[in-house]
Design a protein around this motif. Structure first.
Motif, PDB file in Angstrom:
ATOM      1  N   ILE A  69       0.870  -1.170   0.000  1.00 11.31           N
ATOM      2  CA  ILE A  69       0.000   0.000   0.000  1.00 11.31           C
ATOM      3  C   ILE A  69       0.912   1.227   0.000  1.00 11.31           C
ATOM      4  CG2 ILE A  69      -1.757   1.288   1.254  1.00 11.31           C
ATOM      5  CD1 ILE A  69      -2.436  -1.277   2.775  1.00 11.31           C
ATOM      6  N   MET A  70       0.777   2.072  -1.013  1.00  8.82           N
ATOM      7  CA  MET A  70       1.591   3.277  -1.116  1.00  8.82           C
ATOM      8  C   MET A  70       0.710   4.502  -0.905  1.00  8.82           C
ATOM      9  SD  MET A  70       3.502   1.820  -4.467  1.00  8.82           S
ATOM     10  CE  MET A  70       2.077   0.791  -4.837  1.00  8.82           C
ATOM     11  N   ALA A  71       1.115   5.371   0.027  1.00  7.44           N
ATOM     12  CA  ALA A  71       0.341   6.572   0.339  1.00  7.44           C
ATOM     13  C   ALA A  71       0.307   7.510  -0.868  1.00  7.44           C
ATOM     14  CB  ALA A  71       0.951   7.289   1.542  1.00  7.44           C
ATOM     15  N   ARG A  72      -0.867   8.032  -1.153  1.00  9.68           N
ATOM     16  CA  ARG A  72      -1.080   9.030  -2.199  1.00  9.68           C
ATOM     17  C   ARG A  72      -1.941  10.137  -1.605  1.00  9.68           C
ATOM     18  NH1 ARG A  72       2.691   6.597  -3.857  1.00  9.68           N
ATOM     19  NH2 ARG A  72       2.772   5.303  -5.711  1.00  9.68           N
ATOM     20  N   GLU A  73      -1.979  11.274  -2.249  1.00  9.00           N
ATOM     21  CA  GLU A  73      -2.790  12.394  -1.752  1.00  9.00           C
ATOM     22  C   GLU A  73      -4.261  11.977  -1.668  1.00  9.00           C
ATOM     23  OE1 GLU A  73      -3.628  15.890  -0.105  1.00  9.00           O
ATOM     24  OE2 GLU A  73      -1.594  15.382  -0.727  1.00  9.00           O
ATOM     25  N   GLY A  74      -4.792  11.833  -0.461  1.00 11.89           N
ATOM     26  CA  GLY A  74      -6.192  11.492  -0.260  1.00 11.89           C
ATOM     27  C   GLY A  74      -6.525  10.016  -0.359  1.00 11.89           C
ATOM     28  N   GLY A  75      -5.560   9.196  -0.727  1.00 12.69           N
ATOM     29  CA  GLY A  75      -5.839   7.772  -0.887  1.00 12.69           C
ATOM     30  C   GLY A  75      -4.572   6.950  -0.885  1.00 12.69           C
ATOM     31  N   VAL A  76      -4.659   5.781  -1.512  1.00  5.84           N
ATOM     32  CA  VAL A  76      -3.511   4.878  -1.603  1.00  5.84           C
ATOM     33  C   VAL A  76      -3.481   4.219  -2.972  1.00  5.84           C
ATOM     34  CG1 VAL A  76      -3.516   4.374   0.884  1.00  5.84           C
ATOM     35  CG2 VAL A  76      -4.715   2.839  -0.681  1.00  5.84           C
ATOM     36  N   GLU A  77      -2.313   3.710  -3.298  1.00  6.15           N
ATOM     37  CA  GLU A  77      -2.138   2.854  -4.479  1.00  6.15           C
ATOM     38  C   GLU A  77      -1.688   1.500  -3.973  1.00  6.15           C
ATOM     39  OE1 GLU A  77       0.875   2.464  -8.298  1.00  6.15           O
ATOM     40  OE2 GLU A  77       0.555   4.451  -7.408  1.00  6.15           O
ATOM     41  N   ILE A  78      -2.195   0.449  -4.581  1.00  5.84           N
ATOM     42  CA  ILE A  78      -1.777  -0.904  -4.230  1.00  5.84           C
ATOM     43  C   ILE A  78      -1.032  -1.495  -5.420  1.00  5.84           C
ATOM     44  CG2 ILE A  78      -2.559  -3.259  -3.719  1.00  5.84           C
ATOM     45  CD1 ILE A  78      -4.807  -2.098  -2.061  1.00  5.84           C
ATOM     46  N   GLY A  79       0.121  -2.090  -5.131  1.00  2.27           N
ATOM     47  CA  GLY A  79       0.911  -2.779  -6.147  1.00  2.27           C
ATOM     48  C   GLY A  79       1.175  -4.202  -5.705  1.00  2.27           C
ATOM     49  N   TYR A  80       1.509  -5.073  -6.658  1.00  2.00           N
ATOM     50  CA  TYR A  80       1.683  -6.478  -6.325  1.00  2.00           C
ATOM     51  C   TYR A  80       2.490  -7.216  -7.386  1.00  2.00           C
ATOM     52  CZ  TYR A  80      -2.607  -5.999  -9.095  1.00  2.00           C
ATOM     53  OH  TYR A  80      -3.546  -5.613 -10.028  1.00  2.00           O
ATOM     54  N   TRP A  81       3.046  -8.350  -6.971  1.00  2.00           N
ATOM     55  CA  TRP A  81       3.662  -9.308  -7.885  1.00  2.00           C
ATOM     56  C   TRP A  81       3.534 -10.688  -7.255  1.00  2.00           C
ATOM     57  CZ3 TRP A  81       7.619 -12.280  -5.961  1.00  2.00           C
ATOM     58  CH2 TRP A  81       8.385 -11.759  -4.922  1.00  2.00           C
ATOM     59  N   LEU A  82       3.634 -11.692  -8.106  1.00  2.00           N
ATOM     60  CA  LEU A  82       3.475 -13.073  -7.649  1.00  2.00           C
ATOM     61  C   LEU A  82       4.511 -13.952  -8.335  1.00  2.00           C
ATOM     62  CD1 LEU A  82       1.350 -14.232  -5.709  1.00  2.00           C
ATOM     63  CD2 LEU A  82       0.002 -14.877  -7.685  1.00  2.00           C
ATOM     64  N   ALA A  83       5.095 -14.878  -7.597  1.00  2.00           N
ATOM     65  CA  ALA A  83       6.010 -15.858  -8.178  1.00  2.00           C
ATOM     66  C   ALA A  83       5.232 -16.766  -9.133  1.00  2.00           C
ATOM     67  CB  ALA A  83       6.671 -16.691  -7.078  1.00  2.00           C
ATOM     68  N   ARG A  84       5.882 -17.203 -10.165  1.00  2.00           N
ATOM     69  CA  ARG A  84       5.247 -17.968 -11.248  1.00  2.00           C
ATOM     70  C   ARG A  84       4.397 -19.136 -10.744  1.00  2.00           C
ATOM     71  NH1 ARG A  84       3.650 -17.327 -16.005  1.00  2.00           N
ATOM     72  NH2 ARG A  84       3.714 -19.025 -17.454  1.00  2.00           N
ATOM     73  N   GLU A  85       4.930 -19.903  -9.805  1.00  2.00           N
ATOM     74  CA  GLU A  85       4.219 -21.121  -9.373  1.00  2.00           C
ATOM     75  C   GLU A  85       2.947 -20.837  -8.576  1.00  2.00           C
ATOM     76  OE1 GLU A  85       7.680 -20.718  -6.390  1.00  2.00           O
ATOM     77  OE2 GLU A  85       7.355 -20.295  -8.499  1.00  2.00           O
ATOM     78  N   PHE A  86       2.717 -19.585  -8.208  1.00  2.00           N
ATOM     79  CA  PHE A  86       1.524 -19.247  -7.439  1.00  2.00           C
ATOM     80  C   PHE A  86       0.457 -18.527  -8.258  1.00  2.00           C
ATOM     81  CE2 PHE A  86       4.843 -19.833  -4.290  1.00  2.00           C
ATOM     82  CZ  PHE A  86       4.203 -20.653  -3.379  1.00  2.00           C
ATOM     83  N   VAL A  87       0.723 -18.318  -9.526  1.00  2.00           N
ATOM     84  CA  VAL A  87      -0.228 -17.640 -10.412  1.00  2.00           C
ATOM     85  C   VAL A  87      -1.458 -18.525 -10.628  1.00  2.00           C
ATOM     86  CG1 VAL A  87      -0.549 -16.840 -12.807  1.00  2.00           C
ATOM     87  CG2 VAL A  87       1.551 -16.295 -11.577  1.00  2.00           C
ATOM     88  N   GLY A  88      -2.620 -17.901 -10.739  1.00  2.00           N
ATOM     89  CA  GLY A  88      -3.840 -18.627 -11.060  1.00  2.00           C
ATOM     90  C   GLY A  88      -4.600 -19.175  -9.869  1.00  2.00           C
ATOM     91  N   ARG A  89      -4.209 -18.807  -8.676  1.00  2.00           N
ATOM     92  CA  ARG A  89      -4.875 -19.290  -7.460  1.00  2.00           C
ATOM     93  C   ARG A  89      -5.770 -18.236  -6.803  1.00  2.00           C
ATOM     94  NH1 ARG A  89      -0.193 -22.502  -4.100  1.00  2.00           N
ATOM     95  NH2 ARG A  89       0.751 -23.605  -5.851  1.00  2.00           N
ATOM     96  N   GLY A  90      -5.820 -17.047  -7.378  1.00  2.00           N
ATOM     97  CA  GLY A  90      -6.620 -15.982  -6.791  1.00  2.00           C
ATOM     98  C   GLY A  90      -5.970 -15.293  -5.603  1.00  2.00           C
ATOM     99  N   LEU A  91      -4.688 -15.563  -5.372  1.00  3.55           N
ATOM    100  CA  LEU A  91      -4.006 -14.993  -4.201  1.00  3.55           C
ATOM    101  C   LEU A  91      -3.951 -13.472  -4.250  1.00  3.55           C
ATOM    102  CD1 LEU A  91      -1.026 -17.475  -3.848  1.00  3.55           C
ATOM    103  CD2 LEU A  91      -2.888 -17.143  -2.209  1.00  3.55           C
TER     104      LEU A  91
END
Length: 184
Positions: free
Chosen positions: A86-108
């Motif tokens: 979660i990155m602070a922004r003026e009045g709100g936040v931005e969410i960023g993410y990444w996932l290791a290949r073997e965990f893709v497709g699980r809805g994590l």
């Protein structure tokens, strides 16, 4: 926005604040998925060293203390599966993410973003945004599933990774009296 908790336990995964001791596992996780992660994240192109991990962990520790960023490891059965922040922004936040290949497709990532979006609203954020390169369709599916609205496109603020165009789609969910992201 107030400071979030350091750990969130959900069915099938845990979000845990990064610790300096995570360095060896973080390095191994990123290196085990370099081609996958590096396609979209410039920091993961050309290799990822123990010093890269150590620098990230030191930086995220300082950013947590200042309230600028709150980064979490996504863990499945104790193992690092990816990251969300979660990155602070003026009045709100931005969410960023990444996932290791073997965990893709699980809805994590969808479930992790749902947890942190609800928490961001609970802690006072006025909105949550998610940005992704226009070619990263999987990343864009996350905010779409959670009821975010695509509000604009903009140039990327960093040099793009190999698979990126340099144009980001920006999704937003505004806080309402009963804010909660949609269930996937």
């Amino acid at each position: 926005m107030e400071t979030p908790a350091e750990t969130y336990r959900e069915d099938g995964f845990t979000l845990a604040r990064w610790q300096l001791a995570d360095e060896p596992e973080l390095t191994a996780t990123v290196n085990g998925s370099l081609e996958h992660i590096g396609a979209w994240m410039i920091w993961a192109t050309g290799g990822y060293t123990a010093e890269d991990s150590a620098e990230f962990l030191r930086t995220t520790r300082r950013a947590w203390a200042s309230g600028e960023t709150h980064d979490f490891a996504i863990r499945v059965d104790g193992a690092i599966a990816g990251a969300v922040g979660i990155m602070a922004r003026e009045g709100g936040v931005e969410i960023g993410y990444w996932l290791a290949r073997e965990f893709v497709g699980r809805g994590l990532v969808t479930r992790a973003v749902r947890v942190l979006t609800a928490e961001a609203f609970r802690l006072g954020a006025g909105y949550v945004e998610i940005k992704h390169d226009e070619r990263n369709v999987r990343s864009g599916a996350v905010p779409a599933r959670l009821g975010f609205t695509k509000v604009r496109t903009e140039p990327a603020d960093k040099p793009p990774a190999p698979s990126c165009t340099g144009t980001n789609h920006v999704w937003r969910l505004a806080r309402t009296p009963c804010s909660a992201p949609a269930a996937p």
